[in-house]
Enzyme design. Structure first.
Site, PDB file in Angstrom:
ATOM      1  CG  ASP A  67      -0.202  -0.358   2.410  1.00  0.00           C
ATOM      2  OD1 ASP A  67       0.970  -0.495   2.553  1.00  0.00           O
ATOM      3  OD2 ASP A  67      -0.803  -0.680   3.373  1.00  0.00           O
ATOM      4  CG  ASN A 134      -8.857  -1.342  11.857  1.00  0.00           C
ATOM      5  OD1 ASN A 134      -7.745  -1.915  11.470  1.00  0.00           O
ATOM      6  ND2 ASN A 134      -9.332  -0.405  11.098  1.00  0.00           N
ATOM      7  CG  HIS A 136      -5.780  -1.936   8.800  1.00  0.00           C
ATOM      8  ND1 HIS A 136      -5.767  -0.729   9.090  1.00  0.00           N
ATOM      9  CD2 HIS A 136      -4.399  -2.175   8.555  1.00  0.00           C
ATOM     10  CE1 HIS A 136      -4.667  -0.251   9.449  1.00  0.00           C
ATOM     11  NE2 HIS A 136      -3.838  -1.120   9.428  1.00  0.00           N
ATOM     12  CD  GLU A 141      -8.719   1.189   7.718  1.00  0.00           C
ATOM     13  OE1 GLU A 141      -8.646   0.197   8.473  1.00  0.00           O
ATOM     14  OE2 GLU A 141      -8.267   2.323   7.895  1.00  0.00           O
TER      15      GLU A 141
END
Ligand code: GLP
Length: 248
Positions: A67, A134, A136, A141
């Protein structure tokens, strides 16, 4: 899925680096999918050491990355391109021509075409992953669906908060290019590394019995046929590995 619990993150990093070295030994021109964040840094230190000591031949290895923040120039000190050059590529003597990462400042549609064409033409031999608090992976996400290919995501407040420390005195970008979950799942081998209690909750969704859900993207790894997870003891506190997890 294999789970290897170590005393420390440093120990996990050595073992994960060993698995990557093995992959390169088996295939000299392996395509490695690499990750950013604080977690893989000691893995890169081990790989660079192996390179300096002549134990691994990186001369034909190719690298792709998960990313990049949208809008950042490659030479921005906060870009993942800059991170990869500084933490691994330069010291391992891997030039630009053998490294594919989203260009944060490129025209989005054309850049996504370029990245998805690369992904269609090249199978990742080993994908190294960290995980967000979280759940990801890359910047996939929590969402209603799993995304297949490269796409642009809106970062959640939680992610912006946990990564704000990498943008001292400036605002963290709100969007990023990321490889899709489909791209990650097509890698021949996946190595996930995580440490510390702040990642316990995310890893519980992979290691314990429970649903695979895009609300916790990392849970998809339950379906990967060749996935090894390296964690430290602190992370494992309170997790009971479910059936199907081979604890080594
Ligand atoms: C970022 C990256 C992820 C990485 C995560 C965790 O959000 N996009 O690929 O896994 O951070 O980073 P850290 O290792 O710093 O906890």
């Amino acid at each position: 899925m294999k789970l290897i619990v170590s005393e420390s993150h440093g120990q996990s990093a050595k073992l994960a680096a060993g698995q990557i070295e093995q992959c390169i030994q088996n295939k000299k021109d392996a395509l490695l999918g690499l990750a950013t964040g604080e977690t893989p840094v000691p893995v890169y230190e081990q790989l660079v050491l192996a390179h300096k000591q002549g134990r691994v031949d990186f001369s034909r290895v190719r690298v792709t990355n998960l990313d990049e923040y949208q809008g950042l120039e490659q030479d921005d000190p906060c870009s993942y391109y800059h991170f990869m050059r500084g933490n691994f590529l330069d010291a391992a003597d891997i030039p630009d021509g053998r490294f594919t990462i989203p260009k944060g400042n490129a025209e989005p549609a054309a850049e996504l075409r370029r990245l998805n064409a690369f992904a269609a033409a090249n199978v990742t031999d080993l994908q190294l992953l960290g995980v967000g608090v979280n759940g990801h992976v890359g910047f996939n996400e929590p969402a209603d669906v799993f995304q297949d290919g490269y796409h642009i995501v809106e970062l959640t407040g939680e992610t912006k908060q946990s990564n704000a420390c990498y943008f001292p005195g400036r605002e963290i970008p709100g969007k990023a290019f990321t490889m899709g979950v489909g791209n990650i799942m097509r890698a021949r081998e996946v190595v996930l590394i995580a440490f510390g209690e702040k990642k316990t909750s995310a890893l519980r969704h992979v290691l314990e019995q429970g649903p695979v859900t895009p609300r916790v993207p990392v849970s998809i790894l339950k379906f990967h046929p060749n996935c090894t997870i390296y964690v430290d003891k602190a992370l494992m506190r309170g997790i009971t590995p479910g059936p199907g997890i081979e604890v080594l």
